[in-house]
Motif scaffolding. Sequence first.
Motif, short mmCIF file in Angstrom:
data_model
loop_
_atom_site.label_atom_id
_atom_site.label_comp_id
_atom_site.label_asym_id
_atom_site.label_seq_id
_atom_site.Cartn_x
_atom_site.Cartn_y
_atom_site.Cartn_z
N PRO A 1 -14.61 -11.02 -6.52
CA PRO A 1 -15.67 -12.09 -6.02
C PRO A 1 -15.19 -13.51 -6.00
O PRO A 1 -15.59 -14.11 -4.98
N HIS A 2 -14.17 -13.99 -6.75
CA HIS A 2 -13.72 -15.28 -6.77
C HIS A 2 -12.32 -15.51 -6.23
O HIS A 2 -11.70 -16.69 -6.13
N LEU A 3 -11.49 -14.42 -5.76
CA LEU A 3 -10.08 -14.38 -5.53
C LEU A 3 -9.87 -13.75 -4.25
O LEU A 3 -10.44 -12.51 -4.07
N ALA A 4 -9.00 -14.31 -3.37
CA ALA A 4 -8.41 -13.51 -2.15
C ALA A 4 -6.91 -13.35 -2.32
O ALA A 4 -6.53 -14.43 -2.68
N PHE A 5 -6.33 -12.29 -1.93
CA PHE A 5 -4.86 -12.28 -1.83
C PHE A 5 -4.50 -11.94 -0.39
O PHE A 5 -5.14 -10.93 0.16
N ILE A 6 -3.67 -12.84 -0.02
CA ILE A 6 -3.07 -12.56 1.23
C ILE A 6 -1.53 -12.38 1.36
O ILE A 6 -0.75 -13.10 0.77
N PRO A 7 -1.29 -11.40 2.22
CA PRO A 7 0.12 -11.08 2.48
C PRO A 7 0.80 -12.18 3.15
O PRO A 7 0.09 -13.08 3.94
N PHE A 8 2.21 -12.32 2.84
CA PHE A 8 3.01 -13.36 3.53
C PHE A 8 3.48 -12.64 4.92
O PHE A 8 3.58 -11.70 4.96
N ALA A 9 3.50 -13.58 5.75
CA ALA A 9 4.10 -13.27 7.10
C ALA A 9 5.57 -13.27 6.92
O ALA A 9 6.45 -13.44 5.93
N GLU A 10 6.35 -12.41 7.92
CA GLU A 10 7.94 -12.24 7.77
C GLU A 10 8.59 -13.62 8.04
O GLU A 10 8.10 -14.15 8.78
N PRO A 11 9.63 -13.56 7.30
CA PRO A 11 10.12 -12.52 6.23
C PRO A 11 9.20 -12.71 5.02
O PRO A 11 9.19 -13.81 4.38
N VAL A 12 8.96 -11.37 4.32
CA VAL A 12 8.03 -11.33 3.39
C VAL A 12 9.02 -11.73 1.98
O VAL A 12 9.86 -10.80 1.83
N PRO A 13 8.55 -12.58 1.23
CA PRO A 13 9.37 -12.75 0.02
C PRO A 13 9.20 -11.46 -0.88
O PRO A 13 7.89 -11.32 -0.90
N SER A 14 10.13 -10.96 -2.05
CA SER A 14 10.04 -9.88 -2.69
C SER A 14 10.78 -9.97 -3.80
O SER A 14 11.75 -10.66 -3.75
N ARG A 15 10.72 -8.97 -4.79
CA ARG A 15 11.67 -9.10 -5.69
C ARG A 15 12.08 -7.44 -5.89
O ARG A 15 11.21 -6.49 -5.70
N ARG A 16 13.21 -7.42 -6.37
CA ARG A 16 13.78 -5.80 -6.78
C ARG A 16 13.67 -5.45 -7.93
O ARG A 16 14.17 -6.20 -8.93
N VAL A 17 12.82 -4.44 -8.46
CA VAL A 17 12.54 -4.22 -9.81
C VAL A 17 13.72 -2.90 -10.21
O VAL A 17 13.67 -2.10 -9.28
N VAL A 18 14.32 -3.09 -11.43
CA VAL A 18 15.46 -2.22 -11.68
C VAL A 18 15.27 -1.59 -13.15
O VAL A 18 14.61 -2.59 -13.84
N LEU A 19 15.87 -0.53 -13.39
CA LEU A 19 15.88 0.12 -14.68
C LEU A 19 17.62 -0.38 -15.05
O LEU A 19 18.16 0.24 -14.40
N ALA A 20 17.62 -0.76 -16.09
CA ALA A 20 19.07 -1.04 -16.69
C ALA A 20 19.22 -0.50 -17.98
O ALA A 20 18.52 -0.45 -18.75
N TRP A 21 20.41 -0.07 -18.23
CA TRP A 21 20.85 0.53 -19.78
C TRP A 21 22.42 0.24 -19.94
O TRP A 21 22.97 -0.09 -18.87
N ARG A 22 22.94 0.41 -21.05
CA ARG A 22 24.21 0.31 -21.27
C ARG A 22 24.85 1.52 -20.76
O ARG A 22 24.61 2.43 -21.01
#
Length: 307
Positions: free
Chosen positions: A257-278
């Motif tokens: 009700p009180h928040l709006a979420f807006i996509p970014f225009a290109e180029p869309v910033p992002s992050r890569r999520v990974v699984l790491a282990w020894r």
Amino acid sequence: MTLTELRYIVAVARERHFGRAAEACFVSQPTLSVAIKKLEEELDVKIFERGSNEVTMTPLGEAIVRQAQQVIEQAQGIREIAKRGKDPLAGPLRLGIIYTIGPYLLPELVKNAIEHTPQMPLILQENFTVKLLDMLRTGELDCAIMAEPFPDTGLAIAPLYDEPFMAAVPRTHALAERAQVSSEELKRETMLLLGTGHCFRDHVLEVCPEFARFSSDAEGIKKSFEGSSLETIKHMVASGMGVTVVPALSVPREPQPHLAFIPFAEPVPSRRVVLAWRKTFTRYEAIAALRNAVYACELTGVKRLTA
């Protein structure tokens, strides 16, 4: 020389304090101190320099502690080999996860793990990337879910998903009805950021470097505020204090009700999520099962990676 003594010196190296190391090992400080002194006498070397405020390792001590970590891990590997002979997935998996992923991935991930691998309970540790890397190195964690980039520590890494960022603004904001927004347009806004130590803060500053400074210039950021968590910052945005940038998985599935979420225009910033282990971690089936549990999550708005 015993495994217990090796665990003690690894704990002291990590905590830089005999008292805290003793607490972490669930023994009294005199017990830990006597055991370490005995080991130093047996090796005829000084492993630690005892200062008034902090314990530091000698150069030779650093090499000994590194070797001790490997010995402890190899000893644990013997137990794991025995378990794998009965059930490759038997026994808990110690999983670390960063603060800006945990609240949004763990509920469904844990549910999937319980359904498919109930014999492998997840022991969870939520923390900053730097701390999780340290815990992986010392063998306190088996694996961790983090966002790249992070320092190359010789870990094995499997990509999980690419996660785009979105802008969060008050529902009454002029940008709230926009289909897209650019980072350039956010320069004139009051930006709310996570505190120092959160890697997501660094990701946001890469998208909009201007957020790193205070400015009264009409073309720059008016001011920056910091919050302790993404959820806290969302509440601050909803109350009208400013705008922020959030990862896609943190966006609620129901309209707010009180928040709006807006996509970014290109180029869309992002992050890569990974699984790491020894690379020396031997429970390959456990890593594969955890990846499958992640892929079984809905992961709305992200791009799954299986390579």
